[in-house]
Enzyme design. Structure first.
Site, PDB file in Angstrom:
ATOM      1  N   PRO A  97       8.648   0.624   7.158  1.00 17.98           N
ATOM      2  CA  PRO A  97       8.961   1.676   8.131  1.00 17.98           C
ATOM      3  C   PRO A  97      10.445   2.026   8.208  1.00 17.98           C
ATOM      4  CG  PRO A  97       7.393   0.130   9.065  1.00 17.98           C
ATOM      5  CD  PRO A  97       7.875  -0.477   7.784  1.00 17.98           C
ATOM      6  N   GLU A 140      13.691  -8.913  14.734  1.00 16.15           N
ATOM      7  CA  GLU A 140      12.563  -9.331  15.556  1.00 16.15           C
ATOM      8  C   GLU A 140      12.478 -10.860  15.599  1.00 16.15           C
ATOM      9  OE1 GLU A 140      10.197  -5.418  13.850  1.00 16.15           O
ATOM     10  OE2 GLU A 140       9.493  -7.439  13.342  1.00 16.15           O
ATOM     11  N   HIS A 199       2.348  -9.818   3.885  1.00 17.51           N
ATOM     12  CA  HIS A 199       3.195 -10.993   4.064  1.00 17.51           C
ATOM     13  C   HIS A 199       3.668 -11.597   2.745  1.00 17.51           C
ATOM     14  CE1 HIS A 199       1.341 -10.692   8.021  1.00 17.51           C
ATOM     15  NE2 HIS A 199       2.247 -11.526   8.491  1.00 17.51           N
ATOM     16  N   GLU A 220      11.173  -1.386  12.952  1.00 15.68           N
ATOM     17  CA  GLU A 220      12.107  -1.585  11.850  1.00 15.68           C
ATOM     18  C   GLU A 220      13.024  -0.393  11.625  1.00 15.68           C
ATOM     19  OE1 GLU A 220       8.962  -4.536  11.554  1.00 15.68           O
ATOM     20  OE2 GLU A 220       8.923  -2.340  11.772  1.00 15.68           O
ATOM     21  N   PHE A 273       6.844  -5.598   6.008  1.00 11.37           N
ATOM     22  CA  PHE A 273       7.168  -5.055   7.321  1.00 11.37           C
ATOM     23  C   PHE A 273       8.395  -4.147   7.260  1.00 11.37           C
ATOM     24  CE2 PHE A 273       5.233  -8.757   9.998  1.00 11.37           C
ATOM     25  CZ  PHE A 273       4.004  -8.501   9.429  1.00 11.37           C
ATOM     26  N   LEU A 285       9.889  -4.433  18.069  1.00 15.69           N
ATOM     27  CA  LEU A 285       9.225  -4.391  16.774  1.00 15.69           C
ATOM     28  C   LEU A 285       9.250  -2.956  16.263  1.00 15.69           C
ATOM     29  CD1 LEU A 285       8.238  -7.109  17.963  1.00 15.69           C
ATOM     30  CD2 LEU A 285       6.114  -6.765  16.697  1.00 15.69           C
ATOM     31  N   GLN A 316      11.316  -9.081   9.128  1.00 12.01           N
ATOM     32  CA  GLN A 316      10.558 -10.322   9.298  1.00 12.01           C
ATOM     33  C   GLN A 316       9.755 -10.717   8.055  1.00 12.01           C
ATOM     34  OE1 GLN A 316       7.378 -10.830  12.505  1.00 12.01           O
ATOM     35  NE2 GLN A 316       9.243 -11.632  13.480  1.00 12.01           N
ATOM     36  N   PHE A 317       9.136  -9.749   7.412  1.00 11.22           N
ATOM     37  CA  PHE A 317       8.435  -9.960   6.156  1.00 11.22           C
ATOM     38  C   PHE A 317       8.693  -8.769   5.249  1.00 11.22           C
ATOM     39  CE2 PHE A 317       6.008 -13.004   8.633  1.00 11.22           C
ATOM     40  CZ  PHE A 317       5.740 -14.013   7.717  1.00 11.22           C
ATOM     41  N   ASP A 318       8.519  -8.977   3.952  1.00 15.94           N
ATOM     42  CA  ASP A 318       8.777  -7.950   2.960  1.00 15.94           C
ATOM     43  C   ASP A 318       8.089  -6.621   3.274  1.00 15.94           C
ATOM     44  OD1 ASP A 318       6.234  -9.174   2.386  1.00 15.94           O
ATOM     45  OD2 ASP A 318       7.294 -10.492   0.993  1.00 15.94           O
TER      46      ASP A 318
END
Length: 350
Positions: free
Chosen positions: A104, A44, A144, A75, A101, A73, A97-99
């Protein structure tokens, strides 16, 4: 030997300059894309934006949208796509993008990425690198700042690595992309912009995946750590000198494979150990490390193996993270407990 003006100019330009971990990661991706047409980057906002942390900055402009690709978007869809790419001979590098995130995508990770090579008896390697920015220290809101390494460590079939230095960021990422096994590449967000002297044109060789490094030698106790907690442990080791304690610091670099021999050798020398990480204590990697140290160092230990970790709660709001994350004072408190335990045992307290 005389030096010409041209030689002097080349020498001057070759002097390594301070570089950040983010720059080293970007260079590792660029070099991998340039050297191997099978390498593809996807995730992403990795294309036009260059990633939230700008780790993929400039890659689409240089290699095109088919080599550095923006995705929806989704995952699970991103990682599922990477599985298909790997099955057809490509080497996808996925950015989560972030831990938090990344959660899924766990079904794909557990059911397919981690099992495919075993399922096919080695017939289908899974050369997938999953980059996961992780950990706290940036004042991020919920989802985040997770330290999610325990999930990956507990999933057989995955390699899990995390750099704490600029040189390791480059070297370990190149090794991860070259691996035929799936690698979860955990990137400490708080260290992205920390700088060190590093030459991108002639990057120094670093130990490979599965090798720990003793960052500081000592004799009083061993601090075992990795990723974002390494600077904390190095600062604690310096502060401990005022108390007369000489602390050794071991940077694991790789959680799976785990370099047991380096850790065991260090603890046997010092007789004491503290494991430091941001992830929660209960069920965190430190519990497994403590068990292995106890099993193999029992007769060498002067005190119980201790852990300094994040608390067993969901990651707190930004204003509270300084209390949640292991800091120098908490590490030194643990070292003080080690000394007290030793004196108690020697004095007949047990």
């Amino acid at each position: 030997m005389s030096t010409t003006t041209a030689d002097a100019g080349r020498t001057a330009t070759a002097v390594p300059k301070p570089a950040s971990m983010a720059q080293a990661l970007n260079r590792a991706l660029r070099d991998a894309l340039a050297e191997d047409p099978a390498v593809h980057v996807l995730g992403e906002d990795v294309g036009t934006l260059g990633g939230v942390f700008r780790i993929t900055d400039g890659l689409t402009a240089e290699f095109g949208e088919t080599r550095c690709t923006d995705t929806p978007l989704a995952e699970a869809g991103i990682l599922g796509t990477a599985v298909g790419m790997a099955m057809y001979g490509l080497r996808p590098v996925v950015e989560m993008q972030f831990d938090a995130f990344a959660y899924p995508s766990f079904e794909q990770l557990v059911s397919h990425v981690s099992r495919m090579r075993n399922r096919t008896r080695g017939g289908l390697p899974m050369p997938i690198t999953v980059r996961v920015p992780y950990g706290g220290g940036i004042g991020g809101v919920e989802h985040h700042s997770d330290s999610s390494e325990a999930y990956y460590v507990a999933t057989p079939g995955l390699h899990v690595v995390t750099p704490a230095t600029v040189a390791d960021a480059y070297g370990l990422l190149r090794a991860a992309i070259a691996s035929d096994d799936p690698v979860i590449f955990m990137e400490p967000k708080r260290l992205y912009w920390g700088k060190d002297t590093w030459d991108p044109e002639a990057p120094a060789e670093v130990p490979g995946i599965g090798e720990a490094v003793v960052r500081r030698s000592g004799s009083s106790a061993t601090l075992v750590t990795y990723g974002p907690s390494l600077p904390v442990c190095m600062a604690a080791a310096e502060a401990a000198r005022e108390e007369g304690w000489d602390l050794e610091v071991v940077d694991l670099r790789s959680l799976v494979p785990f370099d047991e021999e380096t850790v065991i050798a260090s603890v046997r020398r010092t007789g004491r150990a503290v494991i430091v990480h941001e992830a929660a204590g209960f069920g965190g990697p430190g519990g497994e490390i403590a068990a292995r140290v106890t099993e193999r160092c029992f007769h060498y230990l002067e005190a119980p193996v201790l852990r300094v970790t994040g608390f067993d709660v969901p990651y707190p709001p930004p204003m509270l993270e300084k209390h949640h994350l292991p800091g120098v004072d908490r590490v030194l408190d643990a070292v003080a407990r080690l000394q007290w335990e030793s004196e108690w045992v020697e004095g007949g307290g047990r």
